[in-house]
Design an enzyme around this catalytic site. Structure first.
Site, PDB file in Angstrom:
ATOM      1  N   GLN A  29       7.648  -9.382   8.035  1.00 51.87           N
ATOM      2  CA  GLN A  29       8.878  -8.972   7.348  1.00 51.87           C
ATOM      3  C   GLN A  29       9.501  -7.729   7.971  1.00 51.87           C
ATOM      4  O   GLN A  29      10.484  -7.206   7.462  1.00 51.87           O
ATOM      5  CB  GLN A  29       8.637  -8.784   5.846  1.00 51.87           C
ATOM      6  CG  GLN A  29       7.788  -7.589   5.492  1.00 51.87           C
ATOM      7  CD  GLN A  29       7.379  -7.623   4.026  1.00 51.87           C
ATOM      8  OE1 GLN A  29       6.584  -8.464   3.612  1.00 51.87           O
ATOM      9  NE2 GLN A  29       7.919  -6.726   3.229  1.00 51.87           N
ATOM     10  N   ASP A  62      13.590  -3.318  -5.577  1.00 49.01           N
ATOM     11  CA  ASP A  62      13.984  -4.221  -4.485  1.00 49.01           C
ATOM     12  C   ASP A  62      14.749  -5.382  -5.111  1.00 49.01           C
ATOM     13  O   ASP A  62      14.229  -6.498  -5.230  1.00 49.01           O
ATOM     14  CB  ASP A  62      12.737  -4.704  -3.742  1.00 49.01           C
ATOM     15  CG  ASP A  62      11.991  -3.552  -3.104  1.00 49.01           C
ATOM     16  OD1 ASP A  62      12.365  -3.150  -2.001  1.00 49.01           O
ATOM     17  OD2 ASP A  62      11.051  -3.023  -3.735  1.00 49.01           O
ATOM     18  N   GLY A 116       5.364   4.483  -8.785  1.00 47.31           N
ATOM     19  CA  GLY A 116       6.119   3.244  -9.044  1.00 47.31           C
ATOM     20  C   GLY A 116       5.188   2.037  -9.015  1.00 47.31           C
ATOM     21  O   GLY A 116       5.230   1.178  -9.910  1.00 47.31           O
ATOM     22  N   HIS A 117       4.344   1.967  -7.988  1.00 46.73           N
ATOM     23  CA  HIS A 117       3.366   0.870  -7.925  1.00 46.73           C
ATOM     24  C   HIS A 117       2.428   0.936  -9.143  1.00 46.73           C
ATOM     25  O   HIS A 117       2.093  -0.090  -9.736  1.00 46.73           O
ATOM     26  CB  HIS A 117       2.517   0.982  -6.653  1.00 46.73           C
ATOM     27  CG  HIS A 117       3.270   0.834  -5.376  1.00 46.73           C
ATOM     28  ND1 HIS A 117       3.435   1.877  -4.498  1.00 46.73           N
ATOM     29  CD2 HIS A 117       3.898  -0.227  -4.811  1.00 46.73           C
ATOM     30  CE1 HIS A 117       4.121   1.457  -3.445  1.00 46.73           C
ATOM     31  NE2 HIS A 117       4.418   0.192  -3.603  1.00 46.73           N
ATOM     32  N   GLY A 163       0.821  -1.215   0.000  1.00 53.14           N
ATOM     33  CA  GLY A 163       0.000   0.000   0.000  1.00 53.14           C
ATOM     34  C   GLY A 163       0.850   1.258   0.000  1.00 53.14           C
ATOM     35  O   GLY A 163       2.025   1.218  -0.362  1.00 53.14           O
ATOM     36  N   SER A 191       9.457   5.696  -3.363  1.00 56.52           N
ATOM     37  CA  SER A 191       9.290   4.732  -2.271  1.00 56.52           C
ATOM     38  C   SER A 191       8.219   5.246  -1.338  1.00 56.52           C
ATOM     39  O   SER A 191       8.101   6.469  -1.136  1.00 56.52           O
ATOM     40  CB  SER A 191      10.617   4.583  -1.514  1.00 56.52           C
ATOM     41  OG  SER A 191      10.383   4.020  -0.242  1.00 56.52           O
ATOM     42  N   LEU A 199       0.406   3.550  -2.101  1.00 55.02           N
ATOM     43  CA  LEU A 199       0.770   3.426  -3.520  1.00 55.02           C
ATOM     44  C   LEU A 199       1.253   4.753  -4.097  1.00 55.02           C
ATOM     45  O   LEU A 199       0.682   5.813  -3.824  1.00 55.02           O
ATOM     46  CB  LEU A 199      -0.424   2.915  -4.326  1.00 55.02           C
ATOM     47  CG  LEU A 199      -0.995   1.551  -3.924  1.00 55.02           C
ATOM     48  CD1 LEU A 199      -2.038   1.104  -4.951  1.00 55.02           C
ATOM     49  CD2 LEU A 199       0.088   0.490  -3.776  1.00 55.02           C
TER      50      LEU A 199
HETATM   51  P1  AMP Z   1       6.141  -2.313  -1.518  1.00 58.71           P
HETATM   52  O1  AMP Z   1       4.753  -1.787  -1.419  1.00 58.71           O
HETATM   53  O2  AMP Z   1       7.189  -1.320  -1.140  1.00 58.71           O
HETATM   54  O3  AMP Z   1       6.303  -3.656  -0.872  1.00 58.71           O
HETATM   55  O4  AMP Z   1       6.387  -2.555  -3.063  1.00 58.71           O
HETATM   56  C1  AMP Z   1       5.515  -3.337  -3.835  1.00 58.71           C
HETATM   57  C2  AMP Z   1       6.144  -3.578  -5.178  1.00 58.71           C
HETATM   58  O5  AMP Z   1       6.389  -2.312  -5.816  1.00 58.71           O
HETATM   59  C3  AMP Z   1       7.500  -4.290  -5.096  1.00 58.71           C
HETATM   60  O6  AMP Z   1       7.591  -5.233  -6.156  1.00 58.71           O
HETATM   61  C4  AMP Z   1       8.480  -3.160  -5.259  1.00 58.71           C
HETATM   62  O7  AMP Z   1       9.716  -3.570  -5.797  1.00 58.71           O
HETATM   63  C5  AMP Z   1       7.728  -2.274  -6.246  1.00 58.71           C
HETATM   64  N1  AMP Z   1       8.221  -0.892  -6.194  1.00 58.71           N
HETATM   65  C6  AMP Z   1       8.421  -0.122  -5.095  1.00 58.71           C
HETATM   66  N2  AMP Z   1       8.941   1.074  -5.440  1.00 58.71           N
HETATM   67  C7  AMP Z   1       9.076   1.053  -6.791  1.00 58.71           C
HETATM   68  C8  AMP Z   1       9.571   1.987  -7.760  1.00 58.71           C
HETATM   69  N3  AMP Z   1      10.045   3.162  -7.403  1.00 58.71           N
HETATM   70  N4  AMP Z   1       9.551   1.613  -9.060  1.00 58.71           N
HETATM   71  C9  AMP Z   1       9.086   0.404  -9.447  1.00 58.71           C
HETATM   72  N5  AMP Z   1       8.609  -0.526  -8.580  1.00 58.71           N
HETATM   73  C10 AMP Z   1       8.612  -0.202  -7.277  1.00 58.71           C
END
Ligand code: AMP
Length: 291
Positions: A65, A155, A40-41, A35, A190, A37
């Site tokens: 985690q 990641d 990137g998401h 979440g 992020s 979001l």
């Molecule tokens: P998270 O919500 O941080 O666990 O991320 C969920 C997914 O989004 C994971 O596969 C991350 O690698 C991807 N993600 C997070 N930040 C970015 C970004 N800046 N660009 C592309 N994918 C991202």
């Protein structure tokens, strides 16, 4: 009119939905997230949209985690805005289980990933983190049962874990890795960037500069690992508020540290550091040309 997107929080109902989609011959692409979001998401959801008839995104801040001194309680939770963003990016269903839905009797079974890919870098800094990730992703894969799943290269070490998990536990799911989405100054997007002040956001652009310089140096023929490591450290050192956790050039397949990178090898530059109260990390992939 804003279309509200459908959510499912019960794992049994989620599985039923997936079964119905499959019976109708529809391909499901899955984007797991925690979440908060951001663009990137959204880029992952848009990518999933291009390869499937039905896109499922999950939003679950997975407690297993996070370490005891990490930001589980403070992690940003912005469900309403997330649903809007997911819908705009082309998602069909958002799976939003509660902790009790996912761990009704605590954690009695765990996916235990072994080897350098979980014992070094993030694995060393955050013991147990990758087992938590692997376990929740395996559970989500079993519930959603997608044909494909999209993960971000942001990641990088996590993508190695997900590939190992999918291969070793025989999930019939194709894993698609998406490029890192960045702000205009190069800062990788992020969910934790909301913790940065405006001044810190500007300073954080040094991560991208360091990665670009190291990549350029490799492209110009530098093969010595210690020289590339020093280049990363020197560039990051330009911002005195930064405290480096690691800044390293390593083999992209297994995260090993050869003295020199050979012809045809894939290299990943891995950065993790603290700026203010935020732990930032980023990476860049590069290849040494085959001779
Ligand atoms: P998270 O919500 O941080 O666990 O991320 C969920 C997914 O989004 C994971 O596969 C991350 O690698 C991807 N993600 C997070 N930040 C970015 C970004 N800046 N660009 C592309 N994918 C991202």
């Amino acid at each position: 009119m804003v279309q509200t997107i459908e959510t499912i929080s019960d794992p049994t109902a989620m599985r039923r939905f997936s079964d119905e989609q499959k019976r109708a011959g529809r391909r499901i692409a899955f984007v797991p997230t925690m979440g908060a979001l951001h663009a990137g998401h959204a880029s992952l959801i848009e990518r999933a949209r291009t390869s499937a008839d039905c896109v499922v995104t999950s939003i679950f801040v997975n407690p297993t985690q996070f370490g005891p001194n990490e930001d589980f309680e403070q992690y940003p939770r912005t469900l309403e805005a997330d649903l809007l963003r997911a819908g705009q990016a082309g998602c069909d269903i958002v799976f939003t289980p509660s902790t009790a839905d996912m761990y009704p009797d605590g954690v009695n079974c765990n996916v235990n990933v072994k080897g350098a890919i979980v014992e070094t870098f993030e694995g060393e800094s955050r013991p147990g983190h990758f087992n938590g990730v692997a376990t929740i992703v395996a559970k989500l894969f079993n519930i959603v049962s997608p044909d494909s799943a999209v993960f971000g290269l942001k990641d990088y070490q996590q993508t190695l874990v997900i590939r190992a998990l999918t291969r070793d536990l025989n999930f019939p799911i194709s894993i698609d890795l998406a490029p890192t989405s960045r702000e205009s100054n190069g800062l990788a997007r992020s969910s934790r960037n909301v913790y940065l002040s405006e001044a810190e956001r500007e300073k954080a652009a040094v991560l991208y500069r360091a990665l670009c310089q190291a990549t350029a140096s490799l492209a110009e023929g530098e093969r010595r690992r210690h020289v590339l490591d020093q280049l990363l450290a020197d560039t990051l050192g330009q911002v005195p508020e930064i405290s480096i956790d690691y800044a390293r050039a390593v083999d992209a397949q297994n995260l090993s540290s050869p003295e020199q990178f050979g012809a045809g090898s894939d290299v990943v530059f891995l950065l993790a550091l603290r700026l203010g109260c935020v732990r930032l990390f980023d990476n860049m992939l590069a290849s040494v040309p085959a001779v």
